[in-house]
Enzyme design. Structure first.
Site, PDB file in Angstrom:
ATOM      1  N   HIS A 143       0.830  -1.205   0.000  1.00  0.00           N
ATOM      2  CA  HIS A 143       0.000   0.000   0.000  1.00  0.00           C
ATOM      3  C   HIS A 143       0.864   1.255   0.000  1.00  0.00           C
ATOM      4  O   HIS A 143       2.069   1.218   0.264  1.00  0.00           O
ATOM      5  CB  HIS A 143      -0.964   0.003   1.187  1.00  0.00           C
ATOM      6  CG  HIS A 143      -0.302   0.204   2.526  1.00  0.00           C
ATOM      7  ND1 HIS A 143      -0.034   1.446   3.055  1.00  0.00           N
ATOM      8  CD2 HIS A 143       0.134  -0.696   3.448  1.00  0.00           C
ATOM      9  CE1 HIS A 143       0.532   1.316   4.242  1.00  0.00           C
ATOM     10  NE2 HIS A 143       0.648   0.025   4.493  1.00  0.00           N
ATOM     11  N   CYS A 159       2.759  -5.120   6.588  1.00  0.00           N
ATOM     12  CA  CYS A 159       2.519  -4.822   5.177  1.00  0.00           C
ATOM     13  C   CYS A 159       3.770  -4.234   4.521  1.00  0.00           C
ATOM     14  O   CYS A 159       4.761  -3.939   5.182  1.00  0.00           O
ATOM     15  CB  CYS A 159       1.349  -3.859   5.035  1.00  0.00           C
ATOM     16  SG  CYS A 159      -0.250  -4.648   5.279  1.00  0.00           S
TER      17      CYS A 159
END
Length: 212
Positions: A143, A159
């Site tokens: 992301h 992440c």
């Protein structure tokens, strides 16, 4: 990452300026978002239009980079942030099957997220950036972030973080090679209407390998 992994996405004036795939900008075909520093990546990038055949992504946790590989050659390289020691990025073989543009953020059921509240796609406290690409659902994705200082470090909750302009470019590539290409006008609309969340499901999954 299991949710929040940045210092807030700092939307402010961040409206996208997408560069068409033309010879004039073919060196990187990058996307620069207003109010954001220039991309930290792709020193040896091939233009998106020149990448043919299937692609795969390789996240190198030790080197803090994400590589785009086509025909066994590295065609793009991006600096990323990966999971901190307490929240490591999972290693192994995965696939991207869907992306969400202008994603919302919902705090996960985790101790570090207690007391945090959901954030809409246009909320300056939303840590998800402009797009997230799921590689190990439901908790782990690639992301965007405005927290440029975290790139090149192990600071996320698992992440993989990228500069917003870099992750927008990567998402375009993944959609193109995942069987869901879109015209530049589509990306202009999605990125300039920040409140509009849009999910794209790939017809051809894109492989992701995470190595130590």
């Amino acid at each position: 990452m299991r949710g929040f992994s940045g210092k807030g996405s700092g939307w402010g004036l961040a409206l996208a300026v997408l560069l068409p795939l033309t010879a004039a900008n073919a060196q990187t075909d990058s996307v620069t978002l207003a109010g954001e520093e220039a991309p930290t990546a792709a020193a040896e990038a091939a233009p998106a239009s020149a990448i043919t055949g299937p692609i795969r992504l390789e996240v190198d946790v030790s080197d803090r980079v994400l590589r785009v590989i086509a025909a066994d050659e590295v065609v793009k390289t991006y600096t990323v942030a990966v999971g901190a020691s307490a929240h490591p990025t999972p290693r192994g073989a995965f696939s991207i099957r869907r992306l969400i543009w202008n994603p919302r953020w919902v705090p996960p059921n985790a101790a570090w997220a207690r007391g945090k509240t959901p954030k809409g796609p246009d909320d300056p406290g939303n840590p998800m950036g402009r797009v997230k690409l799921f590689f190990s659902e439901p908790d782990y994705y690639i992301h965007g972030t405005d927290n440029q200082a975290s790139l090149g470090r192990a600071e996320s909750h698992g992440c993989v973080r990228m500069a917003n302009s870099d992750v927008v470019e990567l998402a375009q590539l993944v959609m193109e090679h995942g069987g869901q290409p879109r015209p530049q006008s589509w990306f202009h609309r999605i990125l300039n209407v920040v409140r509009s969340t849009n999910e794209v499901r790939l017809s051809t999954p894109v492989s992701v390998i995470v190595v130590s």
